[in-house]
Write a protein that holds these residues in place. Structure first.
Motif, mmCIF file in Angstrom:
data_model
loop_
_atom_site.group_PDB
_atom_site.id
_atom_site.type_symbol
_atom_site.label_atom_id
_atom_site.label_comp_id
_atom_site.label_asym_id
_atom_site.label_seq_id
_atom_site.Cartn_x
_atom_site.Cartn_y
_atom_site.Cartn_z
ATOM 1 N N GLU A 21 0.831 -1.211 0.000
ATOM 2 C CA GLU A 21 0.000 0.000 0.000
ATOM 3 C C GLU A 21 0.866 1.263 0.000
ATOM 4 O O GLU A 21 0.518 2.261 -0.617
ATOM 5 C CB GLU A 21 -0.939 0.007 1.211
ATOM 6 C CG GLU A 21 -2.012 -1.050 1.156
ATOM 7 C CD GLU A 21 -1.544 -2.450 1.580
ATOM 8 O OE1 GLU A 21 -0.408 -2.603 2.116
ATOM 9 O OE2 GLU A 21 -2.305 -3.411 1.345
ATOM 10 N N THR A 22 1.997 1.200 0.682
ATOM 11 C CA THR A 22 2.916 2.338 0.694
ATOM 12 C C THR A 22 3.486 2.566 -0.698
ATOM 13 O O THR A 22 3.564 3.710 -1.160
ATOM 14 C CB THR A 22 4.050 2.110 1.714
ATOM 15 O OG1 THR A 22 3.470 2.026 3.016
ATOM 16 C CG2 THR A 22 5.077 3.235 1.680
ATOM 17 N N ALA A 24 2.079 1.780 -3.513
ATOM 18 C CA ALA A 24 0.994 2.330 -4.339
ATOM 19 C C ALA A 24 0.818 3.825 -4.059
ATOM 20 O O ALA A 24 0.650 4.631 -4.985
ATOM 21 C CB ALA A 24 -0.307 1.585 -4.078
ATOM 22 N N ARG A 25 0.903 4.207 -2.806
ATOM 23 C CA ARG A 25 0.787 5.621 -2.427
ATOM 24 C C ARG A 25 1.942 6.424 -3.026
ATOM 25 O O ARG A 25 1.741 7.510 -3.574
ATOM 26 C CB ARG A 25 0.751 5.733 -0.904
ATOM 27 C CG ARG A 25 0.241 7.022 -0.386
ATOM 28 C CD ARG A 25 -0.057 7.042 1.114
ATOM 29 N NE ARG A 25 0.958 6.406 1.946
ATOM 30 C CZ ARG A 25 0.808 5.226 2.574
ATOM 31 N NH1 ARG A 25 -0.315 4.544 2.471
ATOM 32 N NH2 ARG A 25 1.780 4.731 3.316
ATOM 33 N N TRP A 26 3.167 5.879 -2.933
ATOM 34 C CA TRP A 26 4.319 6.540 -3.552
ATOM 35 C C TRP A 26 4.136 6.640 -5.064
ATOM 36 O O TRP A 26 4.530 7.621 -5.683
ATOM 37 C CB TRP A 26 5.602 5.777 -3.255
ATOM 38 C CG TRP A 26 6.101 5.863 -1.852
ATOM 39 C CD1 TRP A 26 5.675 6.708 -0.862
ATOM 40 C CD2 TRP A 26 7.133 5.069 -1.281
ATOM 41 N NE1 TRP A 26 6.384 6.485 0.293
ATOM 42 C CE2 TRP A 26 7.287 5.480 0.074
ATOM 43 C CE3 TRP A 26 7.941 4.053 -1.752
ATOM 44 C CZ2 TRP A 26 8.226 4.907 0.921
ATOM 45 C CZ3 TRP A 26 8.873 3.478 -0.904
ATOM 46 C CH2 TRP A 26 9.014 3.901 0.424
ATOM 47 N N LYS A 28 1.422 7.034 -6.743
ATOM 48 C CA LYS A 28 0.531 8.166 -7.031
ATOM 49 C C LYS A 28 1.206 9.496 -6.729
ATOM 50 O O LYS A 28 1.120 10.433 -7.514
ATOM 51 C CB LYS A 28 -0.744 8.046 -6.200
ATOM 52 C CG LYS A 28 -1.619 6.882 -6.595
ATOM 53 C CD LYS A 28 -2.797 6.760 -5.655
ATOM 54 C CE LYS A 28 -3.578 5.488 -5.914
ATOM 55 N NZ LYS A 28 -4.641 5.297 -4.900
ATOM 56 N N ARG A 29 1.866 9.575 -5.583
ATOM 57 C CA ARG A 29 2.446 10.846 -5.132
ATOM 58 C C ARG A 29 3.646 11.264 -5.972
ATOM 59 O O ARG A 29 3.807 12.432 -6.319
ATOM 60 C CB ARG A 29 2.869 10.732 -3.674
ATOM 61 C CG ARG A 29 3.432 12.048 -3.126
ATOM 62 C CD ARG A 29 3.792 11.966 -1.661
ATOM 63 N NE ARG A 29 2.586 11.700 -0.884
ATOM 64 C CZ ARG A 29 2.584 11.067 0.290
ATOM 65 N NH1 ARG A 29 3.701 10.640 0.817
ATOM 66 N NH2 ARG A 29 1.455 10.878 0.936
ATOM 67 N N TRP A 42 -0.398 -2.584 -10.728
ATOM 68 C CA TRP A 42 0.585 -1.510 -10.710
ATOM 69 C C TRP A 42 1.903 -2.027 -11.266
ATOM 70 O O TRP A 42 2.283 -3.167 -11.033
ATOM 71 C CB TRP A 42 0.830 -1.036 -9.277
ATOM 72 C CG TRP A 42 -0.246 -0.159 -8.735
ATOM 73 C CD1 TRP A 42 -1.321 -0.552 -8.006
ATOM 74 C CD2 TRP A 42 -0.351 1.250 -8.881
ATOM 75 N NE1 TRP A 42 -2.089 0.540 -7.688
ATOM 76 C CE2 TRP A 42 -1.509 1.656 -8.206
ATOM 77 C CE3 TRP A 42 0.424 2.210 -9.511
ATOM 78 C CZ2 TRP A 42 -1.912 2.983 -8.139
ATOM 79 C CZ3 TRP A 42 0.030 3.533 -9.445
ATOM 80 C CH2 TRP A 42 -1.126 3.907 -8.769
#
Length: 70
Positions: A21-22, A24-26, A28-29, A42
């Motif tokens: 999840e981290t 995936a967040r990275w 996007k960010r 992904w």
């Protein structure tokens, strides 16, 4: 410059020592990962992942600028 082999979220998470999840967040960010559509897996750029995992946002920006199409 050759394109690196892209990683899936599990591979990238294991490499960076974080949860998927981290990553995936990275993705996007920081733009280090992408999906072809919302249900697609992904795909993570391992070199870009290394910059983010190391906290080197400036290095990531330079790397991304070098890889951008002319």
């Amino acid at each position: 410059m050759d394109k690196p082999k892209l990683l899936n979220l599990k591979e990238a998470a294991a490499l960076a020592g974080v949860c998927p999840e981290t990553v995936a967040r990275w993705g996007k960010r920081y733009g280090i990962a992408k999906q072809m559509h919302s249900k697609a897996p992904w795909r993570v750029d391992p070199a870009a992942l290394a910059f983010v995992a190391a906290g080197d946002v400036e290095g990531l920006m330079k790397y991304q600028a070098e890889r951008a199409p002319a």
